[in-house]
Design a protein around this motif. Structure first.
Motif, PDB file in Angstrom:
ATOM      1  N   ALA A  56       0.866  -1.180   0.000  1.00  0.00           N
ATOM      2  CA  ALA A  56       0.000   0.000   0.000  1.00  0.00           C
ATOM      3  C   ALA A  56       0.896   1.221   0.000  1.00  0.00           C
ATOM      4  O   ALA A  56       2.008   1.173   0.529  1.00  0.00           O
ATOM      5  CB  ALA A  56      -0.908   0.013   1.229  1.00  0.00           C
ATOM      6  N   GLY A  57       0.404   2.304  -0.562  1.00  0.00           N
ATOM      7  CA  GLY A  57       1.140   3.550  -0.485  1.00  0.00           C
ATOM      8  C   GLY A  57       1.020   4.132   0.918  1.00  0.00           C
ATOM      9  O   GLY A  57       0.072   3.831   1.648  1.00  0.00           O
ATOM     10  N   ALA A  58       1.975   4.966   1.292  1.00  0.00           N
ATOM     11  CA  ALA A  58       1.969   5.556   2.636  1.00  0.00           C
ATOM     12  C   ALA A  58       0.712   6.375   2.867  1.00  0.00           C
ATOM     13  O   ALA A  58       0.121   6.329   3.955  1.00  0.00           O
ATOM     14  CB  ALA A  58       3.222   6.404   2.840  1.00  0.00           C
ATOM     15  N   ASP A  59       0.258   7.128   1.859  1.00  0.00           N
ATOM     16  CA  ASP A  59      -0.944   7.956   2.018  1.00  0.00           C
ATOM     17  C   ASP A  59      -2.193   7.099   2.213  1.00  0.00           C
ATOM     18  O   ASP A  59      -3.033   7.400   3.062  1.00  0.00           O
ATOM     19  CB  ASP A  59      -1.125   8.901   0.827  1.00  0.00           C
ATOM     20  N   THR A  60      -2.294   6.026   1.421  1.00  0.00           N
ATOM     21  CA  THR A  60      -3.451   5.127   1.556  1.00  0.00           C
ATOM     22  C   THR A  60      -3.451   4.483   2.941  1.00  0.00           C
ATOM     23  O   THR A  60      -4.494   4.411   3.603  1.00  0.00           O
ATOM     24  CB  THR A  60      -3.421   4.035   0.472  1.00  0.00           C
ATOM     25  N   ALA A  61      -2.282   4.030   3.376  1.00  0.00           N
ATOM     26  CA  ALA A  61      -2.186   3.416   4.703  1.00  0.00           C
ATOM     27  C   ALA A  61      -2.591   4.406   5.790  1.00  0.00           C
ATOM     28  O   ALA A  61      -3.328   4.054   6.716  1.00  0.00           O
ATOM     29  CB  ALA A  61      -0.763   2.912   4.942  1.00  0.00           C
ATOM     30  N   ALA A  62      -2.129   5.651   5.680  1.00  0.00           N
ATOM     31  CA  ALA A  62      -2.478   6.668   6.678  1.00  0.00           C
ATOM     32  C   ALA A  62      -3.971   6.930   6.699  1.00  0.00           C
ATOM     33  O   ALA A  62      -4.576   7.081   7.768  1.00  0.00           O
ATOM     34  CB  ALA A  62      -1.710   7.961   6.406  1.00  0.00           C
ATOM     35  N   GLU A  63      -4.611   6.975   5.523  1.00  0.00           N
ATOM     36  CA  GLU A  63      -6.064   7.184   5.430  1.00  0.00           C
ATOM     37  C   GLU A  63      -6.817   6.057   6.126  1.00  0.00           C
ATOM     38  O   GLU A  63      -7.731   6.302   6.919  1.00  0.00           O
ATOM     39  CB  GLU A  63      -6.513   7.264   3.964  1.00  0.00           C
ATOM     40  N   VAL A  64      -6.432   4.810   5.834  1.00  0.00           N
ATOM     41  CA  VAL A  64      -7.133   3.661   6.410  1.00  0.00           C
ATOM     42  C   VAL A  64      -6.899   3.590   7.919  1.00  0.00           C
ATOM     43  O   VAL A  64      -7.836   3.381   8.699  1.00  0.00           O
ATOM     44  CB  VAL A  64      -6.705   2.350   5.711  1.00  0.00           C
TER      45      VAL A  64
END
Length: 199
Positions: free
Chosen positions: A176-184
Motif C-alpha cells: 500500500a502507499g503511505a498515504d493510503t495506509a495513513a487514510e485507512v
C-alpha cells in the motif's frame, strides 16, 4: 566545558554512533561490547564509564540519536486529538509512518533486544508507558474512572502501528502507499480514540 568534558562527550557520542551502526549492520545479538569499543578505539573500561551494558546503550540510542523521540510523536497526537478532526488524525498518521521510516534501520535491533534480554523488557515497557504519559489532555478527556482504558487504547495503537510498519516496510508483506495506509489507519483509529460521548 573543559577539554576533558568535551573528550568524554565525544567518546560517549562515538560509542552511541558506532553501536547504532553495528546494530543496524549485524543485528543486536551479533554485536559484542568488544566490537563497539574496537570500532571507537577505546577500552571496555571506558565503555562501562558511560553505559552499564548493551541494553542501556541501545536504550540511549533510542533516546539520544533517533530522528525524533517517540514521545514527541505522541505529544503531537495529544494536540491532534484535541482538535476532534479526522483529517488532522490522518495527517498525524502520515507523520507517524514517516517517523518509522526515518528510524527503520534501528527498530529490528530494538525488537531483537526485547526478545533476548530480560533486562531490556523493562526498558521497552518504560518506553511504551512514556507514550500515554505524553498525552495528558487526551487522558483527562477520558476521566479518572476510564484512565486505564485510555492507556490501553494508546498502547494498542502503538502496537498496531509497529506491526503494520514491520509488515509494510521491513517484510514487504503489505502493499500500500503511505498515504493510503495513513487514510485507512485514520479511519480505524479516529472513532477508537474518541472518548464516549465525542464519537
Amino acid at each position: 566545558m573543559t577539554l576533558r568534558e568535551r573528550q568524554k562527550q565525544q567518546t560517549r557520542l562515538g560509542l552511541l554512533e558506532q553501536a547504532k551502526a553495528l546494530f543496524v549492520e549485524r543485528g543486536y545479538a551479533a554485536v559484542t561490547i568488544d566490537d563497539i569499543v574496537s570500532a571507537v578505539g577505546c577500552s571496555r573500561a571506558t565503555f562501562y564509564l558511560h553505559f552499564s551494558g548493551k541494553p542501556e546503550i541501545l536504550q540511549k540510542i533510542g533516546a539520544e540519536t533517533m530522528a525524533r523521540r517517540a514521545v514527541a510523536v505522541y505529544a503531537d497526537l495529544d494536540a491532534v486529538l484535541e482538535t476532534g478532526s479526522r483529517a488532522e488524525l490522518t495527517g498525524w498518521m502520515r507523520r507517524a509512518v514517516a517517523w518509522f521510516e526515518e528510524n527503520q534501520a534501528i527498530l529490528p535491533a530494538w525488537d531483537e533486544a526485547v526478545a533476548l534480554e530480560p533486562d531490556f523488557k523493562a526498558i521497552a515497557k518504560r518506553a511504551v508507558d512514556e507514550l500515554p504519559a505524553a498525552m495528558p489532555r487526551y487522558l483527562a478527556r477520558w476521566g479518572e474512572a476510564r484512565r486505564e482504558e485510555a492507556h490501553l487504547r494508546i498502547e494498542l495503537l502503538v502496537s498496531q502501528l509497529e506491526r503494520f510498519f514491520t509488515r509494510w516496510a521491513v517484510q514487504g508483506t503489505i502493499e500500500a502507499g503511505a498515504d493510503t495506509a495513513a487514510e485507512v489507519l485514520g479511519d480505524i483509529w479516529f472513532p477508537a480514540l474518541m472518548p464516549p460521548g465525542q464519537r
